[in-house]
Scaffold this motif. Sequence first.
Motif, PDB file in Angstrom:
ATOM      1  N   GLY A  12      16.101   1.981  46.962  1.00  0.00           N
ATOM      2  CA  GLY A  12      15.420   1.352  48.089  1.00  0.00           C
ATOM      3  C   GLY A  12      14.049   0.929  47.621  1.00  0.00           C
ATOM      4  N   HIS A  13      13.294   0.277  48.507  1.00  0.00           N
ATOM      5  CA  HIS A  13      11.936  -0.103  48.144  1.00  0.00           C
ATOM      6  C   HIS A  13      11.080   1.149  48.022  1.00  0.00           C
ATOM      7  N   LEU A  14      10.186   1.171  47.057  1.00  0.00           N
ATOM      8  CA  LEU A  14       9.382   2.369  46.826  1.00  0.00           C
ATOM      9  C   LEU A  14       8.405   2.594  47.979  1.00  0.00           C
ATOM     10  N   THR A  15       8.148   3.882  48.259  1.00  0.00           N
ATOM     11  CA  THR A  15       7.373   4.250  49.440  1.00  0.00           C
ATOM     12  C   THR A  15       6.055   4.919  49.068  1.00  0.00           C
ATOM     13  N   LEU A  16       5.239   5.093  50.102  1.00  0.00           N
ATOM     14  CA  LEU A  16       3.997   5.848  49.964  1.00  0.00           C
ATOM     15  C   LEU A  16       4.287   7.272  49.486  1.00  0.00           C
ATOM     16  N   GLY A  17       5.421   7.835  49.880  1.00  0.00           N
ATOM     17  CA  GLY A  17       5.813   9.170  49.416  1.00  0.00           C
ATOM     18  C   GLY A  17       6.002   9.185  47.907  1.00  0.00           C
ATOM     19  N   ASN A  18       6.714   8.201  47.384  1.00  0.00           N
ATOM     20  CA  ASN A  18       6.898   8.107  45.937  1.00  0.00           C
ATOM     21  C   ASN A  18       5.544   8.007  45.237  1.00  0.00           C
ATOM     22  N   TYR A  19       4.674   7.195  45.822  1.00  0.00           N
ATOM     23  CA  TYR A  19       3.391   6.918  45.181  1.00  0.00           C
ATOM     24  C   TYR A  19       2.512   8.167  45.157  1.00  0.00           C
ATOM     25  N   LEU A  20       2.328   8.787  46.322  1.00  0.00           N
ATOM     26  CA  LEU A  20       1.418   9.939  46.384  1.00  0.00           C
ATOM     27  C   LEU A  20       2.042  11.173  45.732  1.00  0.00           C
ATOM     28  N   GLY A  21       3.364  11.304  45.849  1.00  0.00           N
ATOM     29  CA  GLY A  21       4.032  12.484  45.297  1.00  0.00           C
ATOM     30  C   GLY A  21       4.139  12.447  43.784  1.00  0.00           C
ATOM     31  N   ALA A  22       4.223  11.250  43.202  1.00  0.00           N
ATOM     32  CA  ALA A  22       4.485  11.187  41.772  1.00  0.00           C
ATOM     33  C   ALA A  22       3.818   9.997  41.074  1.00  0.00           C
ATOM     34  N   LEU A  23       4.154   8.796  41.489  1.00  0.00           N
ATOM     35  CA  LEU A  23       3.840   7.608  40.687  1.00  0.00           C
ATOM     36  C   LEU A  23       2.349   7.409  40.408  1.00  0.00           C
ATOM     37  N   ARG A  24       1.526   7.686  41.405  1.00  0.00           N
ATOM     38  CA  ARG A  24       0.104   7.448  41.211  1.00  0.00           C
ATOM     39  C   ARG A  24      -0.440   8.312  40.065  1.00  0.00           C
ATOM     40  N   ARG A  25       0.012   9.563  40.018  1.00  0.00           N
ATOM     41  CA  ARG A  25      -0.465  10.445  38.940  1.00  0.00           C
ATOM     42  C   ARG A  25       0.018   9.984  37.578  1.00  0.00           C
ATOM     43  N   TRP A  26       1.222   9.407  37.537  1.00  0.00           N
ATOM     44  CA  TRP A  26       1.702   8.921  36.234  1.00  0.00           C
ATOM     45  C   TRP A  26       0.680   7.962  35.650  1.00  0.00           C
ATOM     46  N   ALA A  27       0.199   7.067  36.527  1.00  0.00           N
ATOM     47  CA  ALA A  27      -0.712   6.019  36.058  1.00  0.00           C
ATOM     48  C   ALA A  27      -2.127   6.550  35.844  1.00  0.00           C
ATOM     49  N   GLU A  28      -2.603   7.359  36.790  1.00  0.00           N
ATOM     50  CA  GLU A  28      -4.017   7.760  36.746  1.00  0.00           C
ATOM     51  C   GLU A  28      -4.270   8.885  35.760  1.00  0.00           C
ATOM     52  N   VAL A  29      -3.312   9.777  35.592  1.00  0.00           N
ATOM     53  CA  VAL A  29      -3.543  10.970  34.778  1.00  0.00           C
ATOM     54  C   VAL A  29      -2.575  11.065  33.598  1.00  0.00           C
ATOM     55  N   ASP A  30      -1.290  11.086  33.899  1.00  0.00           N
ATOM     56  CA  ASP A  30      -0.306  11.492  32.903  1.00  0.00           C
ATOM     57  C   ASP A  30      -0.279  10.602  31.662  1.00  0.00           C
ATOM     58  N   GLN A  31      -0.328   9.302  31.852  1.00  0.00           N
ATOM     59  CA  GLN A  31      -0.222   8.414  30.682  1.00  0.00           C
ATOM     60  C   GLN A  31      -1.435   8.553  29.753  1.00  0.00           C
ATOM     61  N   GLN A  61      12.373  -4.640  40.466  1.00  0.00           N
ATOM     62  CA  GLN A  61      11.195  -4.485  41.323  1.00  0.00           C
ATOM     63  C   GLN A  61      10.472  -3.158  41.046  1.00  0.00           C
ATOM     64  N   ALA A  62      11.240  -2.098  40.860  1.00  0.00           N
ATOM     65  CA  ALA A  62      10.620  -0.797  40.588  1.00  0.00           C
ATOM     66  C   ALA A  62       9.863  -0.852  39.258  1.00  0.00           C
ATOM     67  N   ALA A  63      10.483  -1.455  38.248  1.00  0.00           N
ATOM     68  CA  ALA A  63       9.815  -1.551  36.944  1.00  0.00           C
ATOM     69  C   ALA A  63       8.528  -2.368  37.072  1.00  0.00           C
ATOM     70  N   THR A  64       8.592  -3.458  37.826  1.00  0.00           N
ATOM     71  CA  THR A  64       7.416  -4.309  38.013  1.00  0.00           C
ATOM     72  C   THR A  64       6.319  -3.534  38.744  1.00  0.00           C
ATOM     73  N   ARG A 286      -1.289  -7.104  42.059  1.00  0.00           N
ATOM     74  CA  ARG A 286      -0.816  -7.109  40.673  1.00  0.00           C
ATOM     75  C   ARG A 286       0.705  -7.306  40.632  1.00  0.00           C
ATOM     76  N   HIS A 287       1.400  -6.728  41.607  1.00  0.00           N
ATOM     77  CA  HIS A 287       2.853  -6.905  41.649  1.00  0.00           C
ATOM     78  C   HIS A 287       3.209  -8.385  41.798  1.00  0.00           C
ATOM     79  N   ALA A 288       2.467  -9.080  42.660  1.00  0.00           N
ATOM     80  CA  ALA A 288       2.746 -10.505  42.872  1.00  0.00           C
ATOM     81  C   ALA A 288       2.549 -11.283  41.568  1.00  0.00           C
ATOM     82  N   GLU A 289       1.511 -10.953  40.830  1.00  0.00           N
ATOM     83  CA  GLU A 289       1.272 -11.638  39.543  1.00  0.00           C
ATOM     84  C   GLU A 289       2.402 -11.365  38.555  1.00  0.00           C
ATOM     85  N   LEU A 290       2.759 -10.094  38.444  1.00  0.00           N
ATOM     86  CA  LEU A 290       3.785  -9.723  37.461  1.00  0.00           C
ATOM     87  C   LEU A 290       5.159 -10.260  37.837  1.00  0.00           C
TER      88      LEU A 290
END
Length: 329
Positions: A12-31, A61-64, A286-290
């Motif tokens: 499905g389309h990614l949600t705020l739950g995905n972002y706050l629970g996991a994805l945001r940290r991947w980008a801000e911290v983990d990488q 879409q998820a990869a983008t 950024r998603h629109a650009e990519l």
Amino acid sequence: RTRIFSGVKPTGHLTLGNYLGALRRWAEVDQHRADALFCVVDLHALTVAHDPARVRRLTRQAATLLLAMGLDPERCTVFVQSHVDEHARLSYLMECTASDGEMRRMIQYKEKKAQGGAEVRLSLLTYPALMAADILAYGTDEVPVGEDQAQHVELTRDLAVRFNQRYGPVFVVPRATRPPVAARVKDLQEPTAKMGKSHARTAGIVYLLDEAETVRKKVARAVTDAHPEVVYDPAERPGVANLLEILAACTGGEPGELAGAYGSYGALKKDVAEAVVEMLRPVRERHAELAADPGYVDGVLRDGAERARAVARPRVDAAYRAVGLLPPA
Ligand code: TYM
């Protein structure tokens, strides 16, 4: 160096739950602090009734979106699960390590089976074996996930330990990490349930690509309660607690302390909506650009799969040998 692996399922389309629970940290911290791999786990999307064209679209879409939120292919590896055969190869060995009983005890299986009735796919039951393979193939130390995936990571640990005891030390035993707040974002309309990307009713779900006005409307209509004061009490007042947790995650505060700053739900909702809109704005832009440059995304995924394969193959080969499979001459 610490190895991190995590994934997101294109159901499905990614949600705020995905972002706050996991994805945001991947980008801000983990990488930034580890050798990290992030995967769009498309094979997992086939465990429930699916439309092939939609899965293909959601995978791209998820990869983008992962790139849009700041995953940098120079720093980490971003790829699609089905592009790397090692996941499916190792999943079979995990099925040969796990028991039927422990698979049936998984909460997510029980929940989805209750919804799916007779149409439940066998792969829904074996899902955690594939997820364990995803993690173990990479010698992963840490798995940054939301709370709902904790049980699957626990099972992965059990399988790694069992495999190593039976056949020798092939796998690293990983552990789950979770964010300090918002490890389980709830549905705005049904604040005792997880905000889930595949739910049918969408009024309580904030999608990462929602327009600002849509986000404002959804937050304004969030279910709260009839108490006159804003208090943080997750057990008794889940709707307000959810809003406070979302605000805390966006602004870096503490849900309990933030509550004291508000005299009414209206003011709280207004601030929550603006915080979410501002947080998502750059991601959407950024998603629109990519999205306008699919060739770039394809290239990232091609390189990512190559790197992932190179990391996974030796360990999966070692696992094949360890269990007694004759290596090809
Ligand atoms: P998925 O695609 O459901 O969710 C992706 C990530 O988002 C987290 N998450 C949430 N966090 C907080 N609140 C919510 N409402 C919420 N909803 C989702 C999830 O915990 C997850 O971290 N089985 C996994 C995908 C997967 C995986 C893996 C993850 C497959 N293999 C290996 C890590 C490692 C899943 O369905 O996530």
